[in-house]
Scaffold this active site. Sequence first.
Site, PDB file in Angstrom:
ATOM      1  N   HIS A  20       0.872  -1.185   0.000  1.00 46.50           N
ATOM      2  CA  HIS A  20       0.000   0.000   0.000  1.00 46.50           C
ATOM      3  C   HIS A  20       0.911   1.238   0.000  1.00 46.50           C
ATOM      4  CE1 HIS A  20      -3.417   2.487   0.583  1.00 46.50           C
ATOM      5  NE2 HIS A  20      -3.733   2.234   1.839  1.00 46.50           N
TER       6      HIS A  20
ATOM      7  N   HIS B 298      -2.097  -2.431  -9.806  1.00 44.10           N
ATOM      8  CA  HIS B 298      -3.113  -1.835  -8.946  1.00 44.10           C
ATOM      9  C   HIS B 298      -4.352  -2.700  -8.959  1.00 44.10           C
ATOM     10  CE1 HIS B 298      -5.752   1.203  -7.196  1.00 44.10           C
ATOM     11  NE2 HIS B 298      -4.633   1.733  -6.740  1.00 44.10           N
TER      12      HIS B 298
ATOM     13  N   ASP C  55       2.778   5.478  -6.677  1.00 46.98           N
ATOM     14  CA  ASP C  55       3.951   5.343  -5.816  1.00 46.98           C
ATOM     15  C   ASP C  55       5.257   5.301  -6.590  1.00 46.98           C
ATOM     16  OD1 ASP C  55       2.583   5.168  -3.283  1.00 46.98           O
ATOM     17  OD2 ASP C  55       1.761   3.299  -4.043  1.00 46.98           O
TER      18      ASP C  55
HETATM   19  N1  COA Z   1       5.419  -6.522 -10.461  1.00 46.56           N
HETATM   20  C1  COA Z   1       5.374  -7.719 -11.106  1.00 46.56           C
HETATM   21  N2  COA Z   1       4.235  -8.431 -11.271  1.00 46.56           N
HETATM   22  C2  COA Z   1       3.119  -7.922 -10.772  1.00 46.56           C
HETATM   23  C3  COA Z   1       3.077  -6.679 -10.104  1.00 46.56           C
HETATM   24  C4  COA Z   1       4.288  -5.975  -9.950  1.00 46.56           C
HETATM   25  N3  COA Z   1       4.335  -4.798  -9.311  1.00 46.56           N
HETATM   26  N4  COA Z   1       1.820  -6.420  -9.706  1.00 46.56           N
HETATM   27  C5  COA Z   1       1.084  -7.465 -10.109  1.00 46.56           C
HETATM   28  N5  COA Z   1       1.862  -8.355 -10.755  1.00 46.56           N
HETATM   29  C6  COA Z   1       1.442  -9.643 -11.324  1.00 46.56           C
HETATM   30  C7  COA Z   1       1.286 -10.675 -10.219  1.00 46.56           C
HETATM   31  O1  COA Z   1       2.474 -11.371  -9.994  1.00 46.56           O
HETATM   32  C8  COA Z   1       0.174 -11.544 -10.735  1.00 46.56           C
HETATM   33  O2  COA Z   1       0.721 -12.425 -11.678  1.00 46.56           O
HETATM   34  P1  COA Z   1       0.132 -13.930 -11.798  1.00 46.56           P
HETATM   35  O3  COA Z   1      -1.309 -13.755 -12.194  1.00 46.56           O
HETATM   36  O4  COA Z   1       0.988 -14.556 -12.862  1.00 46.56           O
HETATM   37  O5  COA Z   1       0.290 -14.551 -10.454  1.00 46.56           O
HETATM   38  C9  COA Z   1      -0.732 -10.559 -11.480  1.00 46.56           C
HETATM   39  O6  COA Z   1       0.123  -9.472 -11.870  1.00 46.56           O
HETATM   40  C10 COA Z   1      -1.856 -10.030 -10.631  1.00 46.56           C
HETATM   41  O7  COA Z   1      -1.270  -9.487  -9.449  1.00 46.56           O
HETATM   42  P2  COA Z   1      -1.916  -9.541  -7.997  1.00 46.56           P
HETATM   43  O8  COA Z   1      -0.844  -9.238  -7.008  1.00 46.56           O
HETATM   44  O9  COA Z   1      -2.673 -10.802  -7.823  1.00 46.56           O
HETATM   45  O10 COA Z   1      -2.954  -8.377  -8.132  1.00 46.56           O
HETATM   46  P3  COA Z   1      -3.602  -7.603  -6.951  1.00 46.56           P
HETATM   47  O11 COA Z   1      -4.764  -6.889  -7.487  1.00 46.56           O
HETATM   48  O12 COA Z   1      -3.793  -8.469  -5.762  1.00 46.56           O
HETATM   49  O13 COA Z   1      -2.391  -6.626  -6.575  1.00 46.56           O
HETATM   50  C11 COA Z   1      -1.033  -4.933  -5.936  1.00 46.56           C
HETATM   51  C12 COA Z   1      -2.368  -5.284  -6.565  1.00 46.56           C
HETATM   52  C13 COA Z   1      -0.951  -3.427  -5.848  1.00 46.56           C
HETATM   53  C14 COA Z   1      -0.960  -5.523  -4.519  1.00 46.56           C
HETATM   54  C15 COA Z   1       0.119  -5.518  -6.783  1.00 46.56           C
HETATM   55  O14 COA Z   1       0.034  -5.006  -8.091  1.00 46.56           O
HETATM   56  C16 COA Z   1       1.457  -5.233  -6.170  1.00 46.56           C
HETATM   57  O15 COA Z   1       1.896  -5.965  -5.267  1.00 46.56           O
HETATM   58  N6  COA Z   1       2.164  -4.167  -6.638  1.00 46.56           N
HETATM   59  C17 COA Z   1       3.427  -3.792  -6.051  1.00 46.56           C
HETATM   60  C18 COA Z   1       3.194  -2.965  -4.802  1.00 46.56           C
HETATM   61  C19 COA Z   1       2.669  -1.606  -5.107  1.00 46.56           C
HETATM   62  O16 COA Z   1       3.156  -0.906  -5.959  1.00 46.56           O
HETATM   63  N7  COA Z   1       1.660  -1.209  -4.334  1.00 46.56           N
HETATM   64  C20 COA Z   1       1.067   0.116  -4.432  1.00 46.56           C
HETATM   65  C21 COA Z   1      -0.330   0.056  -4.943  1.00 46.56           C
HETATM   66  S1  COA Z   1      -0.946   1.685  -5.218  1.00 46.56           S
END
Ligand code: COA
Length: 386
Positions: A229, A268, A322
């Site tokens: 987050h 996201h 971010d």
């Molecule tokens: N880098 C690499 N791969 C990513 C990614 C990233 N930043 N964000 C998502 N993915 C990939 C995941 O590995 C997943 O791949 P898979 O389907 O092969 O397993 C797919 O995209 C879906 O990701 P998921 O984490 O399940 O989506 P979510 O909706 O739960 O996640 C976040 C949203 C924000 C938690 C996720 O994108 C993330 O962890 N981002 C990095 C942290 C971040 O920047 N957070 C700030 C948000 S404003």
Amino acid sequence: MTEKTTVESKPKIDKGLDDVYVKESSICLVDGVRGRLLYRGWDIRDLAEHSSFEETVYILIHGRLPTRAELAEAKQAFAENRAIGPEVVKLLRCMPKDAPPIDVLRTAVSYVSNFDKERDDPTRGANMRKAQRLIGKFPTLVATAQRIREGKRPVAPDPSRGIAEDFLRMLTGKKPDRLSAKVLDVALILHADHSMNASAFAATVAASTLADLYSTMVAAIATLKGPLHGGANEAALKTMLAIGKPENAESYVLNTLRNHGKIFGFGHRVYKTWDPRALILRDYARQLSELRGQQDLFHVAEIVQDTVVRELSAKQIYPNVDFYSGLTYHLLGIPTDLFTPIFAISRVSGWTAHVIEYWEDNRLVRPLDYYVGPTDNVYVPIDQRA
Ligand code: COA
């Protein structure tokens, strides 16, 4: 009503609550398909260009544009509430020097609540006043804690200045240049709200028990901390610094993805396209990097962005706010572990707006979990256990 302790067939489990709506709201629309973000119906691109953080907060809390007189009054209220008492400064002096600033802020907000005579007054009027106090005090708490940590004298707030400019002044002890103050003001506007995100939900859960407004903010700050987050801005900058040179950026990303790692500042839950906030901050980061002669880091960011977008196009992964806020704050000379507290300085406005809105039609948040443990264990007295 008794809880459903036995369920014949396994229920659908909404881990992550992806598609669950917990309330109606007129505060903020995140249009994850078109890449638009609206506060009370106003597009953040217009607010970033024409408004100020103070006016944006007014819009979020009151749901309308202020008149000139109302804006002046709101600015004055934030300014008057910016001061923190000597007892709070004393607390900040007691914090360990290596305590993460976001934890210091969380502790300080909890402590400050004890000095607010209206803390447990649940009326809307009292909550609006408490919101003003919280929004006023967050920048002073963060800047004062940082000065103390650096062994410097705290700088008192100057009520004649806006929140962004005064925060930078309290942090550095110097009046910031116009561009720095403008960039921070825009960053605060862009972070002010984002609908029912994890920290707003944490605040809402606390609010639903009818805890006081300060307690809901403590829950929100604790939730903002995580790197999935608000902590992602710090993690994103650390990635850029670790990469160091533009020529290392593409291979770094490819290696990380090959090893199933995440690149912080991308992806996201709602945006499946470009995050509009990232695009605005990218322009400011470019300007700052040219002015500060630190173009290498901006080029690193661009190559990371292009590589991730190209490699993960099928997963609709784009830079989120971010990614560029971390870089922007770094170019403003702000220490990395203050990035998430700065996020909180802005987001406290959205959190308070959501909590006050939720209380208009409160319902205790109490979901279920699906029990999969044993149901017939026999208690054995301690002296009879093997
Ligand atoms: N880098 C690499 N791969 C990513 C990614 C990233 N930043 N964000 C998502 N993915 C990939 C995941 O590995 C997943 O791949 P898979 O389907 O092969 O397993 C797919 O995209 C879906 O990701 P998921 O984490 O399940 O989506 P979510 O909706 O739960 O996640 C976040 C949203 C924000 C938690 C996720 O994108 C993330 O962890 N981002 C990095 C942290 C971040 O920047 N957070 C700030 C948000 S404003």
